[in-house]
Write a protein that holds these residues in place. Structure first.
Motif, mmCIF file in Angstrom:
data_model
loop_
_atom_site.group_PDB
_atom_site.id
_atom_site.type_symbol
_atom_site.label_atom_id
_atom_site.label_comp_id
_atom_site.label_asym_id
_atom_site.label_seq_id
_atom_site.Cartn_x
_atom_site.Cartn_y
_atom_site.Cartn_z
ATOM 1 N N LEU A 60 10.670 7.288 -10.096
ATOM 2 C CA LEU A 60 9.360 6.971 -9.536
ATOM 3 C C LEU A 60 8.274 7.761 -10.250
ATOM 4 N N GLN B 163 -3.989 -0.491 -4.758
ATOM 5 C CA GLN B 163 -3.678 0.759 -5.430
ATOM 6 C C GLN B 163 -4.905 1.521 -5.915
ATOM 7 N N SER C 194 -4.823 4.484 -15.005
ATOM 8 C CA SER C 194 -4.066 5.410 -14.160
ATOM 9 C C SER C 194 -2.609 5.460 -14.601
ATOM 10 N N LYS D 13 11.455 -3.031 -8.668
ATOM 11 C CA LYS D 13 11.390 -1.958 -7.679
ATOM 12 C C LYS D 13 12.617 -1.052 -7.767
ATOM 13 N N PRO E 20 -7.664 1.195 0.716
ATOM 14 C CA PRO E 20 -7.038 -0.130 0.571
ATOM 15 C C PRO E 20 -6.832 -0.842 1.904
ATOM 16 N N LEU F 130 11.678 2.458 -6.154
ATOM 17 C CA LEU F 130 11.019 2.144 -4.887
ATOM 18 C C LEU F 130 11.972 1.440 -3.934
ATOM 19 N N MET G 294 -0.154 -3.814 -9.705
ATOM 20 C CA MET G 294 0.200 -4.856 -8.747
ATOM 21 C C MET G 294 -0.617 -6.122 -8.946
ATOM 22 N N TYR H 147 5.284 3.162 -13.231
ATOM 23 C CA TYR H 147 4.028 2.740 -12.626
ATOM 24 C C TYR H 147 3.980 1.226 -12.609
ATOM 25 N N ILE H 148 3.450 0.664 -11.501
ATOM 26 C CA ILE H 148 3.299 -0.794 -11.488
ATOM 27 C C ILE H 148 1.847 -1.163 -11.254
ATOM 28 N N ILE I 163 0.846 -1.196 0.000
ATOM 29 C CA ILE I 163 0.000 0.000 0.000
ATOM 30 C C ILE I 163 0.880 1.244 0.000
ATOM 31 N N ASP J 82 3.939 1.555 -1.144
ATOM 32 C CA ASP J 82 4.537 1.710 -2.473
ATOM 33 C C ASP J 82 3.541 2.329 -3.442
ATOM 34 N N ALA J 83 2.312 1.806 -3.397
ATOM 35 C CA ALA J 83 1.293 2.295 -4.326
ATOM 36 C C ALA J 83 1.033 3.773 -4.104
ATOM 37 N N MET J 84 1.074 4.215 -2.846
ATOM 38 C CA MET J 84 0.804 5.623 -2.558
ATOM 39 C C MET J 84 1.960 6.499 -3.018
ATOM 40 N N LYS J 85 3.165 6.002 -2.803
ATOM 41 C CA LYS J 85 4.338 6.740 -3.269
ATOM 42 C C LYS J 85 4.242 6.977 -4.765
ATOM 43 N N MET J 86 3.825 5.925 -5.475
ATOM 44 C CA MET J 86 3.758 5.977 -6.917
ATOM 45 C C MET J 86 2.763 7.030 -7.397
ATOM 46 N N ARG J 87 1.664 7.175 -6.637
ATOM 47 C CA ARG J 87 0.650 8.149 -7.022
ATOM 48 C C ARG J 87 0.964 9.537 -6.479
#
Lengths: 229, 470
Positions: B335, B348, B403, B310, A172, B315, B342, B339-340, A148, A150-155
């Motif tokens: 970063l 996400q 996204s 990563k 999430p 990341l 998951m 985008y990944i 979670i 990581d996903a937030m960092k990405m966004r």
């Protein structure tokens, strides 16, 4: 979370649970600073005895830091920011002991030992099963939390906007919590956890001298702390 | 052993859709049964009826018909009573354990049934001997790999001593090697005389074990096949039924070269990552990949596929120098460019509507018309006002892809996008990825799925080549 370390110095989960509850009740009383520190040190020693030295050092350092900060800030002026920080520091100090007790409980117990020790005092199943499911949830969530994050960092969602952050992180987190708890409950149910027969657990949990020492010292220090305030 | 008559089921009183329709089924002792069909065809629901999670755990559903297990009407039984005859192994190795100690978990069922310690000790020794898992005893479950967890789950099902063992997509999180091992363990169980019912998408590891195959469609058993007819099925017929390859396909593109049409190039230099707790390093000296490629990342579980991705995405802060067309990029910049999607997309999705979700962190070069275009391309435009969490798995995945595109990402990664997918959905995602690629985008796909990789990628990077013992 590690296995229930069968060390001589690990109190049973029930003792740890009792201490946590006892300490939470006692926050409503004023305790002298010295005795509070003694309690933090005492629990930290127990952490260390159960090979959680990192946790022990952390807990003592943070507690000292909180004390220094609150002492320093009391002397300060009417600055809003300082008062705000002071407020947070005092709240943190207030809940520190029960929180530490809880962390010690979580870090040094595992699910099966909790079940065994609660079954020993004949608690009803309707309490034991949900309690152990909740307890089992945390280590699993620890793994999901990384994803979670990581996903937030990405966004590009950061803590710079705390309200937004909390709003986003909750979605999430809640979904993962329901999924995990569902799956864990199902796995327990299909393994006959609700079978009403009399049970014998493979690894026994025994109440020993260390439980007595752990509980009685905490109670004594706390009571003296309240009396000598 | 198991008899089901005129079974109908829906998960909710209000819904029209039937999860199971007029199921009539008879399974005898020691049979090995495969349930197959497209995603959502009802095979998973059928396993839940047999282990009695329906109706005991899913209480809102409507169940009609009769179910007899070992001549007992299971509808009137408690879940624990049925579990005395049926053991279950589930899909997700992460959450199918209740205990955190492996030995505890193996014996948990016996403890709950009230067996004494001497018996447990005996059973433990027997299980260790049959499955050769003594090295896994008394460990923290979180330290086990996915394959080891699944092995433990099956050993647990054996230790419980039930006649029937039900498995719901047990291979979906395993690599090829572990899946084949899973097949060998199931062969042992079959030899020991267990009745086995398995719902699966992948067939290569069990094709020699099955006695009967049931094909389900829209909740109905459409037909029953013998082992011979199933494994000699024509490829076109198989694809029409939405089934995955019956034999393990040989991996293509291992030795092919990267496409070099685009002048944009990603360069990875001196990647060095030490795995904690293991004496292994991931080391890449110099690797150049042109944009416009779809690159498969392949290797056994734990070889460092996710770590590799990563690090590229920024990341993970391991030592590396990454540049695009000679301009070196910090991890922060990387970063922003990557985008990944998951494996579990639930992690996400953050907002309350698809529209807002795909615009969150949107790149400024796209306007609202572009948003509509992308949503239409991915066939989720009609869902734009819906809550992302209310969508199906495939739709959620497409929201995540939208996204990715709209955030202006140049490096898009997919982590096991096809785990547990039927043929149709696999082809759909494969075509989607192929239509997303252009000379400005580089796509990485982590996958164990040979059929999918062969259909999708330009080149496969075997991570074994970059993995060294310390």
């Amino acid at each position: 979370m590690n296995l229930y370390a069968k060390s001589k110095f690990n109190p049973t989960p029930l003792s740890k649970l009792f201490v946590t509850v006892f300490l939470s009740v006692c926050i409503s009383f004023n305790t002298s600073a010295l005795f509070s520190f003694a309690l933090v040190a005492f629990i930290s020693v127990f952490c260390m005895l159960n090979s959680k030295s990192k946790l022990a050092i952390k807990s003592i350092t943070i507690y000292l830091l909180l004390n220094i900060l609150s002492f320093d800030f009391i002397l300060s002026s009417y600055d809003f920011l300082k008062n705000y920080v002071l407020f947070l520091v005092i709240v943190a100090k207030f809940f520190y002991l029960p929180f530490l007790g809880g962390i010690f409980f979580v870090a040094t117990s595992d699910v099966s030992s909790i079940i065994v020790s609660l079954e020993k005092v004949k608690l009803p199943k309707t309490i034991i099963i949900p309690l152990s499911v909740i307890f089992r949830y945390f280590p699993t969530f620890k793994e999901d939390r990384k994803s979670i994050k990581d996903a937030m960092k990405m966004r590009g969602i950061t803590f710079k906007n705390p309200i937004r952050y909390l709003e986003y992180v909750s979605v999430p987190t809640i979904i993962s919590a329901t999924n995990i708890i569902d799956d864990i409950s199902i796995s327990a149910e299909t393994k006959c956890i609700s079978d009403p027969c009399k049970k014998e657990r493979f690894f026994d949990v025994k109440y020993t001298l260390i439980d007595f020492i752990f509980i009685s010292f905490v109670i004594l220090i706390q009571i003296f702390g309240i009396l000598y305030d | 052993m198991i008899e089901i008559k005129k079974l109908n089921y829906k998960y909710n009183k209000q819904t029209e859709t039937q999860a199971l329709v007029n199921i009539n089924l008879e399974i005898s002792r020691k049979e090995f049964i495969l349930l197959c069909g497209r995603s959502g065809c009802g095979k998973s629901s059928l396993t839940k009826v047999i282990n009695s999670l329906i109706p005991n755990y899913y209480e809102n559903g409507v169940l009609e018909g009769e179910i007899y297990i070992d001549n007992k009407a299971s509808k009137s039984c408690n879940l624990y009573e049925v579990s005395q005859i049926v053991s279950s192994v589930f899909q997700n190795p992460k959450t199918q354990f209740f205990n955190t100690n492996t030995t505890n978990e193996l014996l948990f069922y016996l403890e709950n049934r009230g067996f004494n310690r001497a018996y447990m000790r005996e059973k433990l020794a027997e299980t260790a001997k049959i499955f050769k898992i003594e090295h896994l005893f008394n460990k923290n479950i979180f330290d086990l790999s996915g394959g080891e967890k699944q092995l433990l789950a099956i050993a647990g099902a054996y230790a419980s001593g039930t006649e029937i063992i039900i498995l719901d997509e047990p291979s979906s999180n395993l690599d090829v090697e572990k899946t084949i091992l899973l097949g060998q363990i199931l062969a042992k169980l079959k030899m020991l005389g267990k009745t086995i019912i398995i719902a699966e998408h992948r067939f290569y590891f069990i094709k020699n074990l099955i006695d009967k195959v049931y094909y389900l469609k829209n909740g109905e058993i459409l037909f029953e096949l013998s082992k011979e007819t199933f494994i000699t099925m024509d490829d076109d017929v198989r694809k029409n039924l939405g089934l995955r390859a019956i034999n393990l396909e040989r991996l293509k593109h291992l030795d092919s070269d990267f496409k070099t049409k685009s002048s944009k190039q990603l360069q990875i230099q001196n990647m060095y990552h030490v795995f904690r707790n293991e004496k292994k390093v991931l080391n890449i000296n110099n690797l150049k990949i042109n944009f416009g490629n779809i690159v498969g990342i392949y290797g056994v579980n734990g070889i460092g596929k996710s770590t590799f991705i990563k690090i590229i995405m920024g990341l993970n802060n391991s030592k590396v120098k990454i540049s695009i067309n000679g301009n070196s990029l910090s991890s922060k910049k990387r970063l922003k460019k990557s985008y990944i999607v998951m494996q579990d997309v639930n992690f996400q999705l953050f907002t309350h509507s698809v529209d807002i979700e795909v615009s969150l962190g949107k790149c400024s070069k796209y306007n609202s018309l572009d948003v509509i275009k992308v949503l239409k391309m991915l066939n989720i435009y009609h869902l734009r006002d819906k809550h992302p969490m209310s969508l199906s798995g495939g739709q959620k995945q497409r929201v995540a892809i939208a996204s990715a595109i709209l955030s202006g990402s140049e490096i898009i990664c997919f982590d096991e996008p096809t785990s547990g997918m039927d043929y149709d959905n696999m082809m759909r995602i494969s075509n989607l990825i192929k239509s997303t690629i252009n000379d400005n985008i580089l796509i990485f796909i982590i996958s164990h799925d040979h059929e999918f990789l062969n259909n999708t990628v330009d080149k496969i990077l075997d991570m074994n080549k970059f993995n060294f013992e310390l």
